[in-house]
Design a protein around this motif. Structure first.
Motif: not given
Length: 125
Positions: A31-60
């Motif tokens: 919501t402003d210019r004072d933010t950093v996504v410093g890290s992220w955690a992803m947890a899988n609760e299933t019995g199979s591996g899951v391909l996951t992709k993370c994106y930074w979107k600049d609005g467009t």
């Protein structure tokens, strides 16, 4: 495993998001210019591996910033790719399987916009 970081300002309270679809899901919106996504955690609760992709979107445009498979009943912490966010920027994630992955972004705010629950540089209860 130990995780450490030098965060100037304050860490926001965790806000996990469960990915209910395989589409690109906004996990955090700045919501402003004072933010950093410093890290992220992803947890899988299933019995199979899951391909996951993370994106930074600049609005467009979405930019792929991380891709990997979260192992069955496993977790992955990405802490070496901080993302400086501007108003309207989003941190988005996709998963190859719905209802399998929970994403928790670690959001750091500048001291000017530090969370109200901050006291002496630490989260308090």
């Amino acid at each position: 495993m130990a995780i450490s970081g030098n965060y100037n300002g304050g860490i926001q309270r965790p806000s996990p998001v469960r990915l209910t679809t395989t589409g690109q899901t906004a996990v955090y919106t700045a919501t402003d210019r004072d933010t950093v996504v410093g890290s992220w955690a992803m947890a899988n609760e299933t019995g199979s591996g899951v391909l996951t992709k993370c994106y930074w979107k600049d609005g467009t445009t979405s930019y792929l910033v991380w891709s990997g498979t979260i192992t069955a009943n496993g977790a992955e912490i990405v802490c070496d790719a901080p993302l400086r966010m501007y108003p309207g920027d989003t941190f988005e994630v996709t998963a190859a399987s719905s209802n399998a992955i929970t994403v928790t972004p670690v959001v750091v705010r500048s001291q000017a916009h530090a969370p109200a629950e901050m006291g002496a540089g630490r989260l308090s209860r």
